[in-house]
Enzyme design. Structure first.
Site, mmCIF file in Angstrom:
data_model
loop_
_atom_site.group_PDB
_atom_site.id
_atom_site.type_symbol
_atom_site.label_atom_id
_atom_site.label_comp_id
_atom_site.label_asym_id
_atom_site.label_seq_id
_atom_site.Cartn_x
_atom_site.Cartn_y
_atom_site.Cartn_z
ATOM 1 N N ALA A 113 61.179 -17.705 -7.095
ATOM 2 C CA ALA A 113 60.321 -18.814 -6.664
ATOM 3 C C ALA A 113 61.198 -20.031 -6.390
ATOM 4 C CB ALA A 113 59.307 -19.157 -7.748
ATOM 5 N N LYS A 114 60.692 -20.990 -5.696
ATOM 6 C CA LYS A 114 61.369 -22.279 -5.519
ATOM 7 C C LYS A 114 60.334 -23.281 -5.067
ATOM 8 C CE LYS A 114 65.717 -23.742 -5.755
ATOM 9 N NZ LYS A 114 66.669 -23.165 -6.725
#
Ligand code: NAD
Length: 424
Positions: A113-114
């Site tokens: 994720a980011k």
């Protein structure tokens, strides 16, 4: 008609392009279901939120934030939150894909994720940063959680930001939930050794790579670009084990001493900004000159895209260990492959950060803190396991270290997809 050699290389690839190119390179070496590769080319979902902030002068300003989820086949999503004016949806997607590969190389039970907010954190007061973080946490609350998605600090965010984030989430769900973020201050469930872990893992991987090539660490010269959190901790780790750190730098320039520096005597950028370039050293260099020094190991640990088609042929190091994320462009990578320079990639070398984040998450879930000695021991074990897996692929196939690393990651992810299948 002759074609002139290009003097400059095209714009560096975006993070998404790099992530997709590495996926395709790795898939070409493996017997992977095309459907799985196709799924991995895209994020599962990307959330875009608008965050209203009351500024200190009473006015209201709107900010845009993102959270990209790439793939969760191996576990909850994991990745940083950055506050930076250059944050884009595309960048979040690309970096979330990098996190998927990084977690899989380390065999951590996480997917990538980011996220981030388009904001210059230097223009926010402390109170404004707190209000922005709390509202951002609330906007993301439906899609994060200790078993769903666990953010961490990144550019422009720090342990205090994570503390506000964790507190806001905990207040809303009605129970103290330290496992919702990592990189917190230890007093509320952060792990000892977290901040130094990425630099430490760069040191461990460099040590192992030297051993692979039958090099004695005591006879090794090292240049480190960027004497910040990653660079200084990597340099000090190697210095303590006998390597000679002949050059280090910060954004203002580099210092060089062929006899080597006492890396504990040079203050890192965080301790005193500007101290590296003003240190009393035998010779001052530019950052560009540091990259081309005749050393055994070069550790670029500052920013991305510093090794390019322009300077790759001038690099004299036998080995490059990537401390920063993405310091080598694909054109430079090709030059290093042609010239037989070993490039140990970022998703392995600096993965100590996400690995100790995993330890933090375990400590939070179990409500039991580990000693620093235990963190160091377990990090060493995990880094060696990952190194052995990558080395196995490198020895078994005619590929670069980068390809070997992505092969390990993709094998694990695709096997998990095969085992789970596509629902419905
Ligand atoms: P930092 O801010 O602590 O240190 C960065 C250092 O690089 C400083 O010495 C700074 O002066 C120098 N620098 C900045 N711009 C430069 C330039 N253009 N040329 C030369 N030097 C420059 O940052 P950090 O946390 O050590 O991160 C460095 C790199 O490592 C980044 O690419 C980051 O994404 C990556 N990384 C960091 C972590 C982490 O947890 N800290 C984890 C994985 C990867």
């Amino acid at each position: 008609m002759t074609t002139a050699e290009p003097t400059t290389e095209p714009e560096p690839e975006s993070a998404v392009e790099t992530a997709r190119r590495q996926l395709e390179r790795a898939a070409a070496h493996l017997d992977v279901d095309d459907g799985v590769v196709e799924r991995l080319r895209y994020p599962t979902d990307v959330y875009r939120v608008t965050v209203p902030l009351e500024r200190d002068d009473g006015t209201t300003e709107m900010f845009t934030g993102y959270r990209a989820h790439h793939d969760s086949v191996r576990g909850p999503y994991k990745g940083g939150l950055r506050y930076h004016p250059g944050v884009t949806e595309d960048e979040c997607v690309g970096l979330s894909m990098w996190m998927t590969w990084k977690c899989a190389v380390m065999d951590l039970p996480f997917g990538g994720a980011k996220g981030g907010v388009i904001v210059d954190p230097k223009e926010l007061s402390r109170d404004e940063k707190e209000r922005l973080t709390r509202r951002f946490a609330e906007e993301l609350r439906p899609v994060i959680g200790p078993m769903k998605d666990i953010p961490a600090p990144d550019m422009g965010t720090d342990p205090q930001t994570m503390a506000w984030f964790m507190d806001s989430y905990s207040m809303q769900v009605g129970e103290t939930t330290p496992g919702v973020v990592t990189g917190k201050p230890p007093v509320i469930g952060g792990s000892k050794g977290r901040e130094k872990a990425p630099g430490r893992s760069v040191g461990i991987v460099t040590r192992e790579a030297l051993d692979y090539y039958d090099r004695e660490i005591e006879d090794t010269t090292v240049a480190v670009q960027g004497f910040g959190s990653v660079g200084a901790n990597a340099a000090r780790y190697l210095d303590e084990r006998g390597a000679t750190i002949v050059a280090v730098s910060d954004v203002d320039g580099a210092i060089y001493d062929p006899d080597g520096f006492d890396t504990n005597d040079v203050e890192d950028h965080d301790e005193t900004p500007g101290m590296v370039s003003t240190y009393d050293a035998p010779e001052k260099l530019t950052n560009a000159e540091l990259l081309e020094l005749d050393v055994d190991v070069l550790i670029p640990a500052a920013v991305g895209n510093v090794l390019t088609a322009e300077n790759a042929r001038n690099v004299q190091a036998d080995m490059i260990v990537e401390g920063a994320n993405g310091p080598t462009t694909s054109a430079a990578d090709q030059v290093f492959e042609d010239q037989g320079v070993a490039v140990i990639p970022d998703i392995l070398a600096n993965a100590g950060g996400v690995t100790v984040s995993y330890f933090e998450w375990l400590q939070d879930i179990n409500r039991r803190a580990w000693s620093l000695e235990r963190v160091h021991e377990e990090l060493e074990t995990e880094m060696l396991r990952a190194w052995e897996s990558v080395r196995g692929e490198y020895d078994a196939r005619d590929v670069t270290w980068r390809d070997a690393t992505y092969l390990v990651a993709l094998s694990r992810i695709s096997e998990a997809h095969d085992a789970r299948g596509l629902w419905p």
